[in-house]
Write a protein that holds these residues in place. Structure first.
Motif, short mmCIF file in Angstrom:
data_model
loop_
_atom_site.label_atom_id
_atom_site.label_comp_id
_atom_site.label_asym_id
_atom_site.label_seq_id
_atom_site.Cartn_x
_atom_site.Cartn_y
_atom_site.Cartn_z
N UNK A 57 36.17 29.13 37.44
CA UNK A 57 36.94 28.03 38.04
C UNK A 57 38.07 28.55 38.92
N UNK A 58 38.67 29.69 38.54
CA UNK A 58 39.72 30.28 39.37
C UNK A 58 39.16 30.73 40.72
N UNK A 59 37.97 31.31 40.71
CA UNK A 59 37.37 31.77 41.97
C UNK A 59 37.01 30.57 42.86
N UNK A 60 36.49 29.51 42.26
CA UNK A 60 36.22 28.30 43.05
C UNK A 60 37.51 27.68 43.57
N UNK A 61 38.58 27.83 42.79
CA UNK A 61 39.90 27.36 43.21
C UNK A 61 40.37 28.13 44.44
N UNK A 62 40.13 29.45 44.45
CA UNK A 62 40.51 30.27 45.60
C UNK A 62 39.63 29.99 46.82
N UNK A 63 38.39 29.61 46.57
CA UNK A 63 37.45 29.41 47.67
C UNK A 63 37.88 28.28 48.60
N UNK A 64 38.53 27.27 48.05
CA UNK A 64 38.94 26.11 48.84
C UNK A 64 40.43 26.16 49.22
N UNK A 65 41.04 27.32 49.13
CA UNK A 65 42.45 27.47 49.49
C UNK A 65 42.59 27.61 51.01
N UNK A 66 43.43 26.78 51.66
CA UNK A 66 43.61 26.91 53.13
C UNK A 66 44.17 28.27 53.55
N UNK A 67 44.93 28.92 52.66
CA UNK A 67 45.50 30.22 53.00
C UNK A 67 44.41 31.27 53.20
N UNK A 68 43.25 31.08 52.56
CA UNK A 68 42.17 32.06 52.69
C UNK A 68 41.69 32.16 54.14
#
Length: 418
Positions: A57-68
Motif C-alpha cells: 500500500x505504501x508503494x501504491x501511495x508513492x505511485x500516485x504522488x505528484x512529487x514523483x
C-alpha cells in the motif's frame, strides 16, 4: 495467474518497488524520506533475510504522488544539462541552468501534519538536524564528491535555528539545559509539548564518512517544516515573519541579539499604535458598556454579573502565563551579565535571555561594555583576569546552567574561577 496471498501480497522488496515505480534508487530513497515511508519487517520474509521489504500500500501511495513526476522531470532536465556540457555548448548549458525546474514541499507538510500540535511532537529530530548543519563547514566531501551547499548552512544558521531560539527566549519557554560531550541539550515547552534537541559545541567540526545525500534530503524536509512552525509561532505573538534584522549586527554574527532587538522594536510599535487607538477605544467602550448593561438585564436574576465574569475570565486566560513561565521570566530579572571571550557565547546569550536577564559580550555590536558599573555577574572561564571589578561576581558558565535547572540563584562562591 495464481492469486497472491499473505506476505507475498502485502510486502514487496526494494528492488521490486523501484522497478514498479520506474525510478532510480536515489529518487526512490528521496521520495520515501519526504513522504515518511520506511521499510517494514514482515513475519515471513519470502525473498530472504537480506532484502528490505516495503508495504504494498505504501508503494501504491508513492505511485500516485505528484512529487514523483516532478522528480522525474528534474532528472530528465539534468540529463539535458549534462548533454549540453559534454558537447561543449556552454550557452545552452547556462540557459538550461537558469530554467531548472523546482518543487516545493508545502503540501507534504500539510499532509503529514494535519494539526499544528502534530508538527510540534515531531520537532525533536528536526531541530537537532538543523542545529547540526548550522555548525558544519560548507565544504566538499572527499569520500564521494557530495557537497554541503553554503546556502543550506547559512539558511540553517541565520534563519531557522536563530529564529527558533529568539522565539523561545522572548516567550521564556526554555525549561532545562544540560552540557554533555556530544553538545548542549535543551528542553522547551511549547503549547503543552515537551521538545528536546541537541546543539553541537562551537568547535571545529570533523565530517565523518556518511552518506550526505540522505542527510541533505532529511534537511530539505526539516527546513520546510521548521519554517512553517516558526511562521505559526511568530504569528501567535503578533510578530512579522520573516524578521528584518539590523545589517550591522548581522555582519558581526550577532544574529540572535539582532532578533531580540527585532522583538523589542515590534513591541514598541504595538505600544505606539495602542496609544493612538486609545481615544477611539474610549468612545467604543461607552457603547460596549451600554450594550453589556442591556444584555445583563436579559440574564437570570440569580446571576447578575454572569456575563461580566465570562468576559473577564476570557481576558484573564489570554493574558496570564502559567506558573512555570513566570518563574523562568523572573529568575535573572534585573541582573546584567557580561560574557568573556572564552565562554560559549551563543548558548549563554540564549539561556540568559530566556530567563529574563540582560547580557552583553566582548566585541563589536555589544549592547554595553565591560566597564559598565551596573553589571552584576561576569561569566569567565580562565583564572587570570586583566582587571577585576569589586562590584560584580565572577562566575563560571556552569553557574548559569545549574541555576536554570534548579530554578533558584545558587551561591556563586562555589563557581568562582580557580
Amino acid at each position: 495467474g495464481k492469486k497472491k496471498e499473505g506476505s507475498v501480497a502485502k510486502y514487496v522488496t526494494r528492488t521490486q518497488a523501484v522497478r514498479h515505480l520506474q525510478v532510480p534508487l536515489s529518487v526512490f530513497r528521496k521520495l520515501c524520506i519526504l513522504k515518511g515511508v520506511f521499510p517494514r519487517e514482515p513475519r515471513k520474509k519470502v525473498k530472504g533475510n537480506h532484502h528490505s521489504y516495503y508495504h504494498t500500500k505504501d508503494i501504491l501511495f508513492l505511485k500516485h504522488e505528484p512529487l514523483l513526476e516532478k522528480l522525474r522531470d528534474a532528472r530528465a532536465y539534468e540529463k539535458k544539462i549534462k548533454k549540453a556540457v559534454s558537447k561543449k555548448n556552454r550557452d545552452l548549458a547556462e540557459r538550461l541552468l537558469t530554467r531548472k525546474p523546482t518543487y516545493t514541499l508545502d503540501m507534504l507538510i500539510r499532509e503529514r501534519y494535519p494539526k499544528f500540535v502534530d508538527a510540534l511532537r515531531d520537532l525533536d529530530d528536526c531541530l537537532s538536524m538543523v542545529h547540526l548543519f548550522a555548525a558544519l563547514p560548507a565544504v566538499d566531501n572527499a569520500i564521494d564528491g557530495d557537497k554541503i551547499p553554503v546556502t543550506r548552512v547559512h539558511n540553517c544558521r541565520r534563519w531557522l535555528s536563530h529564529e527558533w531560539q529568539a522565539y523561545i527566549s522572548h516567550t521564556h519557554k526554555l525549561r532545562k539545559t544540560f552540557i554533555s560531550v556530544k553538545g548542549i541539550y535543551y528542553q522547551v515547552e511549547v503549547e503543552g509539548q515537551r521538545i528536546t534537541w541537541l546543539t553541537p559545541h562551537s568547535l571545529q567540526q570533523v565530517l565523518p564518512e556518511v552518506d550526505y545525500r540522505v542527510l541533505l534530503t532529511f534537511l530539505e524536509f526539516y527546513e520546510t517544516l521548521l519554517g512553517f512552525v516558526n511562521f505559526k509561532l511568530y504569528q501567535s505573538i503578533n510578530v512579522k515573519y520573516p524578521p528584518i534584522l539590523d545589517p550591522r549586527l548581522e555582519a558581526l554574527a550577532a544574529d540572535l541579539y539582532a532578533l531580540s532587538r527585532h522583538f523589542d522594536a515590534s513591541s514598541s510599535r504595538k505600544k505606539t499604535l495602542q496609544s493612538k487607538t486609545d481615544e477611539q477605544m474610549e468612545t467604543a467602550l461607552d457603547e460596549s458598556e451600554l450594550r453589556l448593561a442591556q444584555l445583563q438585564q436579559q440574564l437570570p436574576t440569580n446571576e447578575p454579573g454572569a456575563l461580566m465574569q465570562i468576559v473577564e475570565g476570557v481576558a484573564a486566560t489570554d493574558d496570564e502565563d502559567d506558573v512555570e513561565t513566570k518563574e523562568c521570566r523572573h529568575l535573572f530579572k534585573n541582573m546584567k551579565f557580561f560574557l568573556s571571550r572564552e565562554v560559549p557565547r551563543e548558548s549563554l546569550l540564549f539561556v540568559i535571555a530566556a530567563f529574563g536577564g540582560t547580557v552583553s559580550w566582548e566585541g563589536e555590536g555589544a549592547p554595553f561594555d565591560e566597564s559598565d558599573d551596573s553589571i552584576s555577574h561576569q561569566v569567565v572561564d580562565r583564572p587570570s583576569q586583566g582587571r577585576r571589578y569589586l562590584s560584580r561576581d565572577y562566575i563560571q558558565p556552569q553557574w548559569i546552567y545549574d541555576s536554570v535547572n534548579a530554578r533558584i540563584l545558587l551561591p556563586s562562591e562555589k563557581y568562582a574561577v580557580g
